[in-house]
Design an enzyme around this catalytic site. Structure first.
Site, PDB file in Angstrom:
ATOM      1  CB  SER A 447     -38.675   9.964   1.386  1.00 37.16           C
ATOM      2  OG  SER A 447     -37.714  10.128   0.378  1.00 37.16           O
ATOM      3  CG  ASP A 499     -39.100   2.899  -2.372  1.00 36.49           C
ATOM      4  OD1 ASP A 499     -38.563   3.637  -3.205  1.00 36.49           O
ATOM      5  OD2 ASP A 499     -39.522   3.306  -1.277  1.00 36.49           O
TER       6      ASP A 499
END
Length: 674
Positions: A447, A499
């Site tokens: 991330s 995602d």
């Protein structure tokens, strides 16, 4: 849509948003009226005590007030359910009904105050049951009044003027909007929006120091956030309805998997062999990327045994051993890293838990299994990390040997520069290579950590030509096209399923806004039905709702004009407005420079039907994918769950071990660290 205008200002709700709150209050008001009537009937002859007449009158007047309130709520719910999102005509009487309902709050408040006084002063000598009934009625009045006040605060719009347009009544063309009056209005509106959002951020992050760097970050983020949907007359429920429609539309047209975005190759080709090799390396590196989260990730992954192991280790006094660790006074983070990675204390060169805006934790360790010096950068785990994430404007990032314009996400670029200076200027990498000179350099993260690791790899590439970077679930709006092409030789991006984060960029969000506007403008159903059907579809599945997917010519012609009246979609010309009739996605403008995912993209998806039970067997597949597969946001219950580090680790473990496993990504908690 548009926002309801009442009491001389625009509110953060539309006239069709009163169905659910009105029905909710109506339900409790009816129950309260029935209960009050039963109490009155039971205790009718028991008010002969001193002051009992006053208490008796209180119940009678309360019953009348409740009946009037119930009638007004019935009218509000019925009228609010009429029309569609873009057709508020049938709901023209809603402001008048709201005024009537607001007027009824005055006698209700007065009567609640008098009831409290009478119960305390005039109930002496009355039976406990009768007094208890009156107290219950008074308490119920105050509770409902309190919740009503909270509701008003919730829908209050600090930027809500009676009209979100210049004073001129006539419709304004583009030239009019560019006039001094129109420009001054838009400039004032933008300044007010930025100030409001900056105040909200400061309130949300009140626990953080209000120094210069934080104030600059708040202002930068406020400018970014205030720009989205500021050029529309959408309210939050309109956006929710648009997202529900868009999810069903995407499922219906099969946009979740586009074969054109997959790089074709035969099973026996070198690309397939390269894929298998990179999957193995990625699965190994993901353990370190997940370990960088420290004890929260370890406890989440090992809920039964993790707390016991860490409690035993955290309480030990190991001051001499922890000289390489900064910002981890109890040693819990470092202990969890030892358990997660399987490394020994002596294998860690440097560990930092120092966390400020643009300064995120990382560690450097010797990975003897892969003969690598591994740098792992932590993802989002604090408010400071969120501020770094949201600092999404472009910043120049010049790199020697790269032709073309070089720029990147500001927050992650500054975080990468911070770690670069620590590694190089403080001699951390020199120390590591003096211990293992034959090892290669590997950088990883998830991330925020994945995006920062990619930019850090670009900064270190000239000094370490053989380095490799494995970036898991990096943000889509990360780096310019030139840097993305340059990074393909040494960066692998791993994305799981639908995602959301790898699909997040300013142009993609502008495209999402355009699609939401198209969906809500083209749907002929009332909003409450859209939301109810959308919730049912998200929870239980089924066939997507059957609604038109294309606007007719008349509607497209209307949307091509800058309408500023009550039924306008757009209140000023914007990038999404210019592209409303186009299917090109996303729209890149000079105002928002395009940003891309780093390196080569390895996309992991599930085989089988899109919906399955939480206990069914899941099998994954992996393909090399192009950046075009991530040029629009996919609405799905798994859009957040697929971002979780444990979900990515499980998927990679399944692929490398060649066996399915039980996993229900959509059920994972969205409160998990990212």
């Amino acid at each position: 849509m548009p926002g309801m205008v009442a009491f001389g200002r625009r509110w953060g709700i539309a006239s069709d948003d009163l169905v659910f709150p009105g029905a909710f209050e109506l339900f409790f008001r009816i129950l309260w009226w029935i209960g009050t009537f039963i109490l009155y009937t039971i205790h009718k002859g028991k008010f002969g005590c001193p002051g009992g007449g006053v208490l008796h009158s209180y119940l009678v007047v309360l019953l009348v007030l409740l009946a009037l309130i119930i009638l007004s709520l019935c009218a509000i719910v019925y009228v609010s359910a009429q029309g569609t999102i873009t057709n508020p005509g049938p709901r023209r009487s809603i402001p008048a009904l709201v005024y009537v309902r607001a007027l009824l709050y005055v006698p209700e408040l007065v009567w609640a105050c008098l009831g409290a006084i009478w119960v305390s002063d005039d109930s002496q000598g009355c039976g406990p049951a009768a007094v208890g009934a009156i107290i219950a009625a008074v308490v119920a009045s105050w509770i409902l009044l309190l919740f009503t006040g909270l509701g008003v605060v919730f829908v209050f719009d600090p930027m809500g003027s009676p009209s979100r347009q210049p004073a001129a009544v006539e419709q304004l063309g583009v030239r009019d909007m560019e006039s001094s009056e129109g420009s001054q209005f838009l400039s004032t509106a933008r300044s007010l929006a930025i100030k409001v959002w900056e105040s909200r951020l400061r309130l949300l992050c009140c626990c953080l120091p209000q120094d210069e760097s934080h104030r600059a970050a708040f202002n930068s983020i406020a400018q970014l956030v205030s720009g989205f949907f500021s050029d529309t007359d959408l309210v939050p429920s309109d956006i929710a309805a648009g997202l529900a429609l868009l999810h069903q539309e995407q499922d219906k047209v099969g946009q979740c998997r586009d074969p054109d975005n997959l790089l074709a190759h035969s099973p026996s080709s070198p690309i397939e062999e390269d894929l298998e090799m990179e999957l193995g390396k990625a699965a190994h590196c993901m353990k370190f990327a997940a370990a960088a989260y420290g004890w929260p990730m370890y406890i989440y992954s090992n809920p039964l045994t993790g707390p016991c192991k860490l409690t035993r280790d955290c309480c030990k006094t190991r001051a001499a051993e922890y000289d390489i660790v900064g910002g981890d006074h109890l040693g819990c983070h470092f202990s969890s890293m030892l358990h997660s990675t399987g490394l020994q204390y002596r294998d860690f060169i440097y560990v930092s838990f120092h966390n400020q805006i643009y300064e995120i934790p990382f560690f450097v360790a010797l990975d003897h299994k892969r003969e690598a010096i591994l740098v792992a950068v932590r993802g989002t785990l604090s408010l400071r990390d969120v501020l770094t994430d949201l600092s999404a404007e472009c910043e120049n990032l010049p790199v020697d040997g790269v032709s073309g314009t070089c720029y990147a996400h500001k927050g992650m670029s500054q975080a990468a520069t911070y770690i670069y200076k620590k590694l190089v200027n403080d001699g951390i990498l020199n120390q590591a290579f003096s211990i293992a000179p034959e090892y290669k350099l590997v950088i990883t993260g998830h991330s925020l950590g994945g995006g920062t690791a990619s930019l850090l790899a670009i900064l270190l590439r000239n000094s370490f030509p053989m380095l490799r970077c494995y970036s898991f679930s990096p943000p889509g709006g990360l780096m310019s096209k030139a840097l993305a092409e340059y990074s393909k030789d040494f960066v692998i991006s791993v994305v799981l399923g639908k995602d959301l984060v790898p699909r997040l960029s300013i142009p993609n969000v502008e495209d999402l806004k355009r699609r939401i506007l198209k969906m809500v403008s083209n749907c002929n159903k009332p909003k409450y039905r859209i939301l109810l059907q959308g919730c049912w579809y998200e929870m239980f599945g089924g066939d997507p709702d059957d609604f038109p997917t294309e606007m007719d010519n008349r509607r497209e012609e209307e949307l091509s004009q800058p309408l500023l009246g009550e039924e306008s979609l757009m209140i000023r010309r914007s990038t999404s407005y210019q592209s409303l009739g186009s299917e090109d996605s996303p729209v890149h403008t000079a105002a928002h420079l395009p940003l891309f995912l780093p390196g080569r993209i390895l996309h992991i998806t599930e085989d089988g039907p899109p919906r399955r039970s939480c206990f069914s067997q899941v099998r994954y597949r992996a393909e090399w994918s192009s950046e075009m597969a991530f040029r629009s946001v996919l609405i799905s219950p798994r859009m957040l769950a697929d971002h979780m580090p444990d979900a990515v680790l499980h998927a990679l473990s399944s692929l490398t071990s060649d066996r399915p496993f039980s996993l229900c990504p959509s059920s994972l908690s969205s409160s998990h660290p990212t």
